[in-house]
Write a protein that holds these residues in place. Sequence first.
Motif, PDB file in Angstrom:
ATOM      1  N   LYS A  64     -13.643  39.951  28.605  1.00  0.00           N
ATOM      2  CA  LYS A  64     -13.556  40.513  27.252  1.00  0.00           C
ATOM      3  C   LYS A  64     -14.938  40.646  26.620  1.00  0.00           C
ATOM      4  O   LYS A  64     -15.223  41.628  25.920  1.00  0.00           O
ATOM      5  N   ALA A  65     -15.810  39.662  26.863  1.00  0.00           N
ATOM      6  CA  ALA A  65     -17.167  39.729  26.318  1.00  0.00           C
ATOM      7  C   ALA A  65     -17.932  40.920  26.894  1.00  0.00           C
ATOM      8  O   ALA A  65     -18.675  41.603  26.182  1.00  0.00           O
ATOM      9  N   ALA A  67     -16.554  43.662  28.022  1.00  0.00           N
ATOM     10  CA  ALA A  67     -15.943  44.860  27.450  1.00  0.00           C
ATOM     11  C   ALA A  67     -16.502  45.140  26.060  1.00  0.00           C
ATOM     12  O   ALA A  67     -16.799  46.292  25.709  1.00  0.00           O
ATOM     13  N   ARG A  68     -16.663  44.086  25.268  1.00  0.00           N
ATOM     14  CA  ARG A  68     -17.272  44.260  23.938  1.00  0.00           C
ATOM     15  C   ARG A  68     -18.709  44.749  24.062  1.00  0.00           C
ATOM     16  O   ARG A  68     -19.135  45.647  23.330  1.00  0.00           O
ATOM     17  N   ARG A  69     -19.442  44.153  24.976  1.00  0.00           N
ATOM     18  CA  ARG A  69     -20.869  44.473  25.135  1.00  0.00           C
ATOM     19  C   ARG A  69     -21.072  45.906  25.585  1.00  0.00           C
ATOM     20  O   ARG A  69     -22.010  46.591  25.158  1.00  0.00           O
ATOM     21  N   ASN A  71     -18.701  48.351  25.432  1.00  0.00           N
ATOM     22  CA  ASN A  71     -17.818  49.262  24.705  1.00  0.00           C
ATOM     23  C   ASN A  71     -16.843  49.965  25.649  1.00  0.00           C
ATOM     24  O   ASN A  71     -16.676  51.186  25.623  1.00  0.00           O
ATOM     25  N   LYS A  73     -12.945  49.069  28.087  1.00  0.00           N
ATOM     26  CA  LYS A  73     -11.729  48.267  28.075  1.00  0.00           C
ATOM     27  C   LYS A  73     -11.829  47.117  29.079  1.00  0.00           C
ATOM     28  O   LYS A  73     -12.419  47.294  30.144  1.00  0.00           O
ATOM     29  N   PRO A  74     -11.236  45.963  28.774  1.00  0.00           N
ATOM     30  CA  PRO A  74     -11.279  44.843  29.722  1.00  0.00           C
ATOM     31  C   PRO A  74     -10.699  45.188  31.089  1.00  0.00           C
ATOM     32  O   PRO A  74     -11.150  44.662  32.107  1.00  0.00           O
ATOM     33  N   GLU A 246     -19.820  34.031  28.771  1.00  0.00           N
ATOM     34  CA  GLU A 246     -19.304  34.560  27.503  1.00  0.00           C
ATOM     35  C   GLU A 246     -20.282  34.290  26.371  1.00  0.00           C
ATOM     36  O   GLU A 246     -20.592  35.186  25.569  1.00  0.00           O
ATOM     37  N   ASP A 250     -22.568  37.140  24.185  1.00  0.00           N
ATOM     38  CA  ASP A 250     -22.401  37.283  22.738  1.00  0.00           C
ATOM     39  C   ASP A 250     -23.681  36.980  21.956  1.00  0.00           C
ATOM     40  O   ASP A 250     -23.793  37.334  20.786  1.00  0.00           O
ATOM     41  N   THR A 252     -26.618  38.322  21.537  1.00  0.00           N
ATOM     42  CA  THR A 252     -27.407  39.534  21.781  1.00  0.00           C
ATOM     43  C   THR A 252     -28.851  39.407  21.291  1.00  0.00           C
ATOM     44  O   THR A 252     -29.756  40.007  21.880  1.00  0.00           O
TER      45      THR A 252
END
Length: 343
Positions: A64-65, A67-69, A71, A73-74, A246, A250, A252
């Motif tokens: 998930k981290a 995917a966030r980084r 942009n 989908k997981p 993770e 996060d 950054t």
Amino acid sequence: MSNFLKDSLKNAPPYIPGEQLTGVIKLNTNESPYSPSPKAIAAIEKETNKLMRYPQVDANDTRKALARRLNIKPENVFVGNGSDEVLRLCFQAYLEFGSKAAWSTPTYSLYEILAGFAGAKIIDVRRRDDFTVDIEALAKAGADLTIIASPNSPTGTLTPLNEIDELASKVKLLLVDEAYADFAGITASKLIDKRKNLIVARSLSKSYSLAGLRVGFAVADNSIIDDFMLLKDSYNVSRIANAAAEAALDDTAYFETIRMRILSTRRRLEEGLSKRGWKVFESGANFVFAVPPDRDGGAVYKRLLEKKILVRWFGNDPRTAVGVRITVGTDEEISRLLEVIGE
């Protein structure tokens, strides 16, 4: 080797990693010279009292981290035990005895070893003299699996995204090895929606200072990610690695501070070598490949080692034997390296 080993593996050469020496300035295996994010270290400490329990099956927190980084989908992310696991799974999933695998040397030697394990035929479309890739020739190889490292090791050469896109449009399955992509600032990950036959392998070892924890990942169409999930070990990423990854992803601000520091030192290294008459190849990684004036990379390697500075010499290929690969260390380490080279 035992008498029980499969006949197909008895002549397989082992992968030979860079030397792991102590008491030297270590500039040979492209590790970060800086410690991980303090938040990653705190996450490791917090996780230690949970080690009696198995980790997440899919390293979902890191997934998930990422995917966030990025942009994305997981379900387009697979987390592995280093990016080498991603490479191994690609060979296991998509090649069988007699299949064809193509890449352009000089490049990461593990590809050849994994192809040998799979019994695949290797097609080498040699890089040009400047170490760029002939995309058209590589596409015409007609391989079942085509691999391109960008930035490439050991040369640092970056392949433009438009050329990767073109290559993906012409081959059956394309694996882009981006272990050093954070230092280049571009990634083929943005192409996965367009190219369903594209796999991007990346690592947290270099840019996130987590080499000792072995965390890598793949970005691809969800159908390919499902293939990896089918074949991976049951618990392939440890609790500590998952928690640290993770937290590092996060953080950054810390990541960018370290990345920019390494890029600044890389420029110093490139300029310092150039002033001393070396030919320095343009790099998109946390290392440079450079050729001394006398084109004797082996002699440079030995002389530096005598001064307790360890770099990497690839003497098995005439194209790389003329130079050495130098990891970007701290400013102090690079200053010492340049001082010795200038003696």
